[in-house]
Scaffold this motif. Structure first.
Motif, PDB file in Angstrom:
ATOM      1  N   SER A 163       0.845  -1.201   0.000  1.00  0.00           N
ATOM      2  CA  SER A 163       0.000   0.000   0.000  1.00  0.00           C
ATOM      3  C   SER A 163       0.871   1.239   0.000  1.00  0.00           C
ATOM      4  N   SER A 164       0.632   2.134  -0.968  1.00  0.00           N
ATOM      5  CA  SER A 164       1.341   3.408  -1.052  1.00  0.00           C
ATOM      6  C   SER A 164       0.303   4.532  -1.079  1.00  0.00           C
ATOM      7  N   LEU A 165       0.448   5.491  -0.168  1.00  0.00           N
ATOM      8  CA  LEU A 165      -0.502   6.599  -0.024  1.00  0.00           C
ATOM      9  C   LEU A 165      -1.918   6.076   0.164  1.00  0.00           C
ATOM     10  N   GLY A 166      -2.028   4.949   0.870  1.00  0.00           N
ATOM     11  CA  GLY A 166      -3.329   4.384   1.175  1.00  0.00           C
ATOM     12  C   GLY A 166      -3.934   3.548   0.072  1.00  0.00           C
ATOM     13  N   ILE A 167      -3.292   3.448  -1.094  1.00  0.00           N
ATOM     14  CA  ILE A 167      -3.822   2.675  -2.219  1.00  0.00           C
ATOM     15  C   ILE A 167      -3.140   1.305  -2.227  1.00  0.00           C
ATOM     16  N   PRO A 168      -3.890   0.204  -2.073  1.00  0.00           N
ATOM     17  CA  PRO A 168      -3.282  -1.121  -2.056  1.00  0.00           C
ATOM     18  C   PRO A 168      -3.042  -1.640  -3.478  1.00  0.00           C
ATOM     19  N   SER A 169      -2.025  -2.479  -3.621  1.00  0.00           N
ATOM     20  CA  SER A 169      -1.793  -3.130  -4.909  1.00  0.00           C
ATOM     21  C   SER A 169      -2.897  -4.144  -5.160  1.00  0.00           C
ATOM     22  N   PRO A 170      -3.279  -4.370  -6.426  1.00  0.00           N
ATOM     23  CA  PRO A 170      -4.336  -5.341  -6.721  1.00  0.00           C
ATOM     24  C   PRO A 170      -3.870  -6.759  -6.435  1.00  0.00           C
ATOM     25  N   ASN A 171      -4.802  -7.603  -6.067  1.00  0.00           N
ATOM     26  CA  ASN A 171      -4.497  -9.006  -5.788  1.00  0.00           C
ATOM     27  C   ASN A 171      -4.296  -9.745  -7.103  1.00  0.00           C
ATOM     28  N   THR A 172      -3.118 -10.344  -7.298  1.00  0.00           N
ATOM     29  CA  THR A 172      -2.804 -11.061  -8.535  1.00  0.00           C
ATOM     30  C   THR A 172      -2.095 -12.362  -8.202  1.00  0.00           C
ATOM     31  N   ALA A 173      -1.948 -13.195  -9.216  1.00  0.00           N
ATOM     32  CA  ALA A 173      -1.223 -14.454  -9.032  1.00  0.00           C
ATOM     33  C   ALA A 173       0.248 -14.219  -8.730  1.00  0.00           C
ATOM     34  N   ALA A 174       0.767 -13.030  -9.046  1.00  0.00           N
ATOM     35  CA  ALA A 174       2.184 -12.755  -8.845  1.00  0.00           C
ATOM     36  C   ALA A 174       2.523 -12.450  -7.392  1.00  0.00           C
ATOM     37  N   ASP A 175       1.515 -12.213  -6.547  1.00  0.00           N
ATOM     38  CA  ASP A 175       1.820 -11.813  -5.174  1.00  0.00           C
ATOM     39  C   ASP A 175       1.579 -12.935  -4.165  1.00  0.00           C
ATOM     40  N   ASN A 176       1.463 -14.177  -4.615  1.00  0.00           N
ATOM     41  CA  ASN A 176       1.192 -15.293  -3.707  1.00  0.00           C
ATOM     42  C   ASN A 176       2.425 -15.647  -2.881  1.00  0.00           C
ATOM     43  N   PHE A 177       2.221 -15.810  -1.562  1.00  0.00           N
ATOM     44  CA  PHE A 177       3.287 -16.256  -0.653  1.00  0.00           C
ATOM     45  C   PHE A 177       2.763 -17.453   0.116  1.00  0.00           C
TER      46      PHE A 177
END
Length: 928
Positions: free
Chosen positions: A534-548
């Motif tokens: 999250s930058s300036l309160g805006i979160p990144s969209p949920n995608t297959a690339a962010d799976n942990f």
């Protein structure tokens, strides 16, 4: 006269590069019992998990061992059990024996040496042994053995040797059986390759023993009970015809196997390997042998022709998929004593593939020839990536089904992002579309439209237009449930003060390195979570690339990473944290549990399900800890085109011209090969599994993907299909140490690039003098021993077939004397001077009589038994600075005209004296 070298001690080091080849055979089977104890660095043995299948060993009457198709490489796995982190390097030597060298395997691959590295906890190594293609019918068996284990390890008792069974490529194969179902006595055609002539006492070929070749029926899938066909004939090498034998059971599915046996030797036996392609269903009643067309819309109404034997015309109902789905409008189209053709209209049915069966008494049997596919409207199951900027321009892969299915009439195949139509979408297959996102905002539904309608709403088809941060990749993509993993997040739009969330939990340590890079420490957690920035309160969209994944499964490799659209082949999926109850999904298809074999927590073997069309998909492994994250390492390509399994060698100079053997599958004449974007001009297709070529030149060193193209089919990218171009001209960046004694003998390490292919020791020179010895460690490092030389700066050069490194002073010779020069102490009293000559080389400045003959100086003046050192000196060398060469005088050639470069000694000149006996030689000379 060409300059002579001072000394030459040849030392060569041959490096054999073999590609990872994975066979189209399931490399699994029974485990070999392993010792349950550990001594020192561990116990090492051959891993039985890599042996060929027990059913194949039984079918071919083989001892338990490895299996490999001739002309390809067999992966022999050595395991390590016991011991903790290695405290030293453990070197394993593995060797092939038996068989015939350069007939069964090349001489250059007999012995291989690998190291289990100090400081690691490695548990296995794979040794690749190449076999030769001799186009045999039968199996040849050789032996692989662990010869030695050095560095604190032990060889496992009873697990250090195993046979390697080389399967002849001319062994018979069955590719089709038609019809797939028939009654006793019916004529059935088998299509395949390498079918032998029918014989009982005649030789199969000149010089062979009498043969007995058979057509056998095995109840599918694994039974070894066999029922022979007594009436059969070979039409040609690729076709034979048999009459369905008696003794078969109604409704039972059989494998049709073609067997070759010459003589009594077990090694002269071969048979077709059982697969779904050879299946045959015996029936005592009517059969359907063909359905045309094989697909139609889910609404039904398609006229379908059914061809068969003894069909009950229209007296019995034809069902499409079971009760409640009866065909209508049955019409008898033609009839004979045995063959009938009827036409029916398909009923409505949900999308999917069904069996077409005439429900008589008895009913017809379902086979591969009786399948009918209902094509519904388009369905979107995934879009990748699922986000992009509001300006549009993101290339998106849309996955699903029914993209090419449409009713008769004008084409209405379109793609929409919300209400915005995509310009010129590419409908690649029925399951994949490539589209460029138009401009937009917010979350928009991706819709595919055909004449059968629009794809229904699904959250899997949501595309997010974002103005905030975007996560493109995370590494590593897994870690322990206790947290503490430093995760590097790559993307865009990262600002100072950004936060990182792992699921619902904030990371307590975040480091914003740049607008495209963030590092964050994972908090404690469980299962699979999304990493959101999250930058300036805006979160990144949920995608297959962010799976942990918290201790969840991770896929590190898929071998082979491509196979036929029909599936049925077996692949090895390697990674981390696999369990015995893991499930596997290939693309959108979940593999049934009986097709997944748990080998270890690091490997699963999987029988690939069929696909509907060519496509590259992700493989996902799911355990109780979660699902493996998507990565480039989990890709698998469905293709009936060429597949590259290995390159040998996999490196070569940028100048090109390296002979490379590509092993793989589905190679045919008329194909092309590219290294990166450069076409190969010189190639030869040796067989369906092997290509030989000369590498094209490359503009710069680096890694290139090797792709084989035949028509519209291109082999998939894989780790096994990469060629490394090395620097063509050697470059020296550092010499350590960069100075040494004029006497030589100093070992130095030369660092740079382009050292592969350097011939030692002549390829490394100090000035014009070759190194005493050298060894090429790798392309960037070599070690050399300095030769004797005069004091001062000199130029060290490295030469390969591609050129010589730059000429620049980079090494300094220093005299052992404190003054650092080459001038010896002044002459002693009495007009004499004594030189102390050491074995083998001594550097002197001549202070004897000017112009004295070399032979007279060596014999002494006057010559005496004590002054004559001729027998101890083999040669004298003088440096010719004007021509930058050494001139030589050889004592054994004193009287041969033209044999020596000089015959007298010059006062003040510097000479190298070579002595041939150990110890010190005192040489006293007259100075006046």
């Amino acid at each position: 006269m060409r300059p002579r070298s001072l000394q030459s001690l040849a030392m060569r080091r041959h490096v054999i590069l073999l590609a990872l080849l994975t066979l189209g055979i399931a490399l699994f089977g029974h485990e070999v019992a392993r010792p349950a104890y550990a001594v020192g660095e561990g116990v090492f043995g051959l891993d039985g998990a890599a042996f060929c299948p027990a059913i194949l060993q039984q079918q071919l009457n083989l001892a338990p061992g490895y299996c490999v198709e001739e002309g390809t490489a067999v992966p022999v796995v050595v395991y390590r059990q016991g011991g903790a982190v290695l405290t030293q390097d453990v070197e394993i030597t593995v060797q092939l024996s038996d068989g015939t060298v350069d007939e069964d395997y090349p001489s250059g691959t007999i012995t291989q040496v690998y190291k289990f590295r100090q400081g690691t906890n490695e548990t296995s190594k794979t040794f690749m042994f190449q076999t030769l293609n001799k186009s045999r019918y039968f199996v040849r068996s050789v032996r692989v053995t662990i010869l030695s284990v050095t560095g604190g390890g032990l060889i496992a008792p009873g697990a250090s040797t195993a046979p390697v069974h080389i399967l002849g490529i001319f062994a018979p194969t069955v590719k089709a059986v038609a019809p797939r179902s028939a009654i006793a006595g019916a004529s059935v055609t088998v299509t395949g390759t390498n079918f032998p002539p029918k014989c009982t006492s005649d030789p199969i070929a000149a010089g062979d023993a009498p043969c007995t070749n058979k057509v056998l029926f095995y109840p599918a899938p694994d039974s070894l009970v066999q029922i022979p066909a007594t009436v059969w004939n070979r039409v040609d090498q690729n076709h034979l015809v048999f009459q369905t034998p008696g003794g078969l059971t109604d409704g039972v599915e059989y494998d049709v196997v073609v067997e070759v046996q010459t003589g009594l030797s077990a090694t002269n036996y071969s048979s077709s390997l059982r697969s779904a392609l050879d299946r045959f269903v015996f029936t005592t009643g009517p059969t359907i042998t063909n359905v045309s067309p094989t697909s139609g819309p889910a609404g039904g109404g398609t006229f379908v022709l059914l061809t068969g034997n003894q069909l009950l015309t229209c007296a019995a109902v034809v069902k499409f998929g079971g009760a409640g789905f009866d065909a209508t409008d049955c019409v008898l189209m033609s009839s004979s004593a045995t063959v009938n053709v009827i036409r029916v209209k398909s009923p409505a049915h949900p999308p999917g593939t069904v069996d077409v069966v005439q429900n008589g008494a008895p009913p017809t049997r379902a086979t591969a020839e009786t399948k009918y596919t209902y094509t519904g409207g388009p369905q979107v199951t995934a879009i990748t990536p699922a986000f992009g900027p509001q300006s549009g321009g993101t290339t998106v892969i849309i996955s699903g089904s029914g993209f090419l299915a449409q009713l008769p009439g004008p084409s209405l195949m379109k793609v929409f992002f919300g209400g915005n139509e995509v310009l010129n979408p590419l409908f690649q297959t029925d399951a994949q579309i490539t589209a460029v996102a138009p401009p937009g905002a917010g979350v928009q539904q991706v819709t595919v439209r055909t004449t059968l309608g629009d794809s229904p709403f699904t959250t899997n088809a949501n595309f997010t237009y974002t103005t905030g941060p975007i996560v493109l990749a995370i590494s590593p993509a897994n870690g322990p449930v206790t947290g503490g993993t430093m995760v590097t997040i790559t993307g865009a739009g990262f600002l100072p003060g950004s936060t990182v969330r792992f699921g619902a939990t904030l990371s307590s340590a975040v480091f914003v390195d740049s607008t495209t890079n963030i590092r964050a420490v994972s908090p404690a957690g469980a299962g699979n979570v999304d990493v959101i920035v999250s930058s300036l309160g805006i979160p990144s969209p949920n995608t297959a690339a962010d799976n942990f994944s918290y201790t969840g499964p991770t896929i590190t490799s898929v071998t082979p990473n491509g196979g036929p659209i029909a599936g049925g082949n077996v692949i090895s999926v390697k990674g981390l944290n696999f369990t015995s109850n893991a499930t596997v999904r290939i693309g959108a298809t979940t593999v049934t549990a009986d097709k997944v074999l748990f080998v270890s927590q690091n490997e699963l073997t999987v029988t690939v399900p069929a696909a509907t069309a060519s496509a590259t998909v992700d493989i996902r492994v799911t355990t109780i800890s979660g699902e493996s994250p998507i990565s480039p390492d989990d890709l698998y390509t469905y293709t009936n085109g060429p597949i590259v399994d290995a390159l040998n060698p996999a490196t070569g100079p940028t100048t090109g011209g390296t002979i490379v053997i590509i092993t793989g599958k589905n190679f045919t004449t008329g194909l092309t090969v590219k290294f990166g974007e450069v076409n190969v001009e010189n190639l030869n297709v040796n067989s369906a599994t092997q290509i030989t070529l000369l590498t094209p030149p490359a503009a710069a060193a680096g890694v290139k993907d090797v792709r084989v193209t035949k028509g519209a089919d291109v082999s998939p990218i894989s780790p096994a299909a990469k060629f490394v171009y090395i620097a063509a001209v050697p470059i020296i960046t550092m010499i350590e140490p960069n100075s040494g004694s004029t006497f030589g003998g100093q070992e130095v390490t030369i660092t740079g690039a382009g050292f592969s292919g350097v011939s030692c020791p002549s390829g490394v020179r100090f000035g014009t003098v070759p190194a005493v010895s050298c060894s090429v460690v790798n392309d960037t490092t070599l070690k050399a021993v300095t030769p004797p030389n005069v004091a001062g700066q000199t130029v060290v050069t490295v030469t390969s077939v591609n050129g010589t490194s730059d000429i620049q002073p980079n090494f300094t010779y220093r005299s052992p004397s404190s003054g650092g020069g080459t001038t010896p102490p002044p002459p002693g009293p009495g007009g004499t001077f004594a030189y102390s000559l050491t074995f083998r080389w001594t550097l002197i400045t001549w202070f004897g009589r000017d112009g004295i003959a070399v032979g007279d100086a060596l014999r002494g003046s006057p010559p005496t038994a004590s002054s004559d050192i001729t027998s101890r000196v083999s040669a004298i060398y003088r440096w010719d600075a004007e021509n930058s060469v050494y001139r030589g005088y050889f004592t054994f050639a004193e009287g041969i005209p033209g044999a020596n470069d000089f015959t007298t000694l010059t006062r003040g000149a510097v000479y190298w004296i070579a002595t041939v006996f150990p110890g010190e030689t005192v040489w006293t000379v007259q100075t006046g």
